[in-house]
Motif scaffolding. Sequence first.
Motif, short mmCIF file in Angstrom:
data_model
loop_
_atom_site.label_atom_id
_atom_site.label_comp_id
_atom_site.label_asym_id
_atom_site.label_seq_id
_atom_site.Cartn_x
_atom_site.Cartn_y
_atom_site.Cartn_z
N VAL A 118 6.06 -30.03 94.51
CA VAL A 118 7.00 -30.33 93.44
C VAL A 118 6.24 -31.03 92.34
CG1 VAL A 118 9.06 -31.61 92.78
CG2 VAL A 118 8.95 -30.48 94.99
N GLN A 119 6.25 -30.45 91.15
CA GLN A 119 5.55 -31.02 90.02
C GLN A 119 6.57 -31.64 89.09
OE1 GLN A 119 3.31 -28.15 87.89
NE2 GLN A 119 1.37 -28.98 88.56
N VAL A 120 6.36 -32.88 88.75
CA VAL A 120 7.23 -33.55 87.81
C VAL A 120 6.35 -34.17 86.74
CG1 VAL A 120 8.95 -35.34 87.47
CG2 VAL A 120 8.94 -34.01 89.57
N ASP A 121 6.56 -33.79 85.52
CA ASP A 121 5.82 -34.32 84.39
C ASP A 121 6.84 -34.90 83.43
OD1 ASP A 121 4.11 -34.99 82.41
OD2 ASP A 121 3.41 -32.97 81.98
N GLY A 122 6.88 -36.22 83.29
CA GLY A 122 7.91 -36.85 82.48
C GLY A 122 7.61 -36.90 81.00
N SER A 123 6.43 -36.43 80.58
CA SER A 123 6.12 -36.47 79.16
C SER A 123 6.49 -35.13 78.50
CB SER A 123 4.64 -36.76 78.96
OG SER A 123 3.86 -35.82 79.66
N LYS A 124 6.87 -35.21 77.24
CA LYS A 124 7.29 -34.00 76.53
C LYS A 124 6.06 -33.25 76.03
CE LYS A 124 11.78 -35.57 75.24
NZ LYS A 124 12.91 -34.95 74.68
N HIS A 125 6.06 -31.97 76.31
CA HIS A 125 4.95 -31.10 75.89
C HIS A 125 5.52 -29.85 75.22
CE1 HIS A 125 1.83 -33.34 77.93
NE2 HIS A 125 2.56 -33.37 79.01
N TRP A 126 4.65 -29.18 74.48
CA TRP A 126 5.01 -27.89 73.88
C TRP A 126 4.64 -26.80 74.88
CZ3 TRP A 126 7.94 -27.69 69.75
CH2 TRP A 126 7.97 -28.79 68.89
N TRP A 127 5.40 -26.70 75.99
CA TRP A 127 5.11 -25.71 77.01
C TRP A 127 5.24 -24.28 76.48
CZ3 TRP A 127 2.59 -27.34 80.94
CH2 TRP A 127 2.81 -28.60 81.46
N PHE A 128 6.14 -24.07 75.55
CA PHE A 128 6.39 -22.72 75.06
C PHE A 128 5.81 -22.52 73.67
CE2 PHE A 128 10.03 -24.15 77.69
CZ PHE A 128 9.72 -23.40 78.82
N GLU A 129 4.76 -23.26 73.33
CA GLU A 129 4.16 -23.25 71.99
C GLU A 129 5.26 -23.46 70.95
OE1 GLU A 129 3.21 -20.45 74.08
OE2 GLU A 129 1.44 -21.51 74.78
N ASP A 130 5.35 -22.60 69.95
CA ASP A 130 6.37 -22.75 68.92
C ASP A 130 7.59 -21.88 69.19
OD1 ASP A 130 4.92 -24.59 67.51
OD2 ASP A 130 3.84 -23.08 66.36
N ARG A 131 7.68 -21.27 70.38
CA ARG A 131 8.80 -20.38 70.68
C ARG A 131 10.03 -21.13 71.18
NH1 ARG A 131 4.69 -17.05 74.06
NH2 ARG A 131 5.22 -18.81 75.34
N GLY A 132 9.88 -22.42 71.52
CA GLY A 132 11.01 -23.18 72.03
C GLY A 132 10.80 -24.67 71.80
N PRO A 133 11.77 -25.48 72.17
CA PRO A 133 11.66 -26.91 71.92
C PRO A 133 10.70 -27.59 72.91
CG PRO A 133 13.65 -26.46 73.13
CD PRO A 133 13.03 -25.12 72.79
N GLN A 134 10.34 -28.82 72.60
CA GLN A 134 9.53 -29.60 73.54
C GLN A 134 10.38 -29.87 74.78
OE1 GLN A 134 8.36 -33.22 71.57
NE2 GLN A 134 6.25 -32.53 71.42
N CYS A 135 9.74 -29.87 75.95
CA CYS A 135 10.50 -30.15 77.17
C CYS A 135 9.58 -30.77 78.20
CB CYS A 135 11.13 -28.87 77.70
SG CYS A 135 9.94 -27.62 78.19
N THR A 136 10.21 -31.27 79.26
CA THR A 136 9.45 -31.82 80.37
C THR A 136 9.42 -30.79 81.47
OG1 THR A 136 11.43 -32.80 81.30
CG2 THR A 136 10.12 -34.19 79.86
N CYS A 137 8.41 -30.86 82.31
CA CYS A 137 8.23 -29.88 83.37
C CYS A 137 8.75 -30.47 84.68
CB CYS A 137 6.76 -29.53 83.51
SG CYS A 137 6.43 -28.41 84.87
N SER A 138 9.61 -29.76 85.36
CA SER A 138 10.06 -30.12 86.69
C SER A 138 10.31 -28.81 87.43
CB SER A 138 11.35 -30.93 86.61
OG SER A 138 11.83 -31.15 87.91
N SER A 139 9.35 -28.44 88.28
CA SER A 139 9.48 -27.15 88.96
C SER A 139 9.02 -27.30 90.40
CB SER A 139 8.65 -26.10 88.24
OG SER A 139 7.27 -26.40 88.39
#
Length: 129
Positions: free
Chosen positions: A100-121
Amino acid sequence: MDRLRAEGAAGLVSRKRGRPGNHCYDDAFREHVVAIIRAHYPDFGPTLAREYLAERHYIHLACETLRQLMIAAGLWKDREARRPRPYQPRYRRDCRGELVQVDGSKHWWFEDRGPQCTCSSTSTTPPVS
């Protein structure tokens, strides 16, 4: 060799088997020492308690013997038991390699195609869309 011939294989068993060793302290003495430590020196370590027992109560024991008595009585914990765990253990997952990966910092995971989000998968890599 004579006992082997006379008694067979049973003759090879030590005659001291099941009896206390020659250097053992009896139970009454051990209980007396632990009672003194509980009454007068409950927060002392084995070395200091040994010095006070020798000086004030004229009881001479080896430091390691006293340490073992104190551990058995619950008055002392060995170094391993006293050391706190440096991290919280990670429990086993259902599938091999699952993490389980939890990253609480906001990143541009989807480059400019979507908003900044945190990763929890529940995988070993960040989600990709």
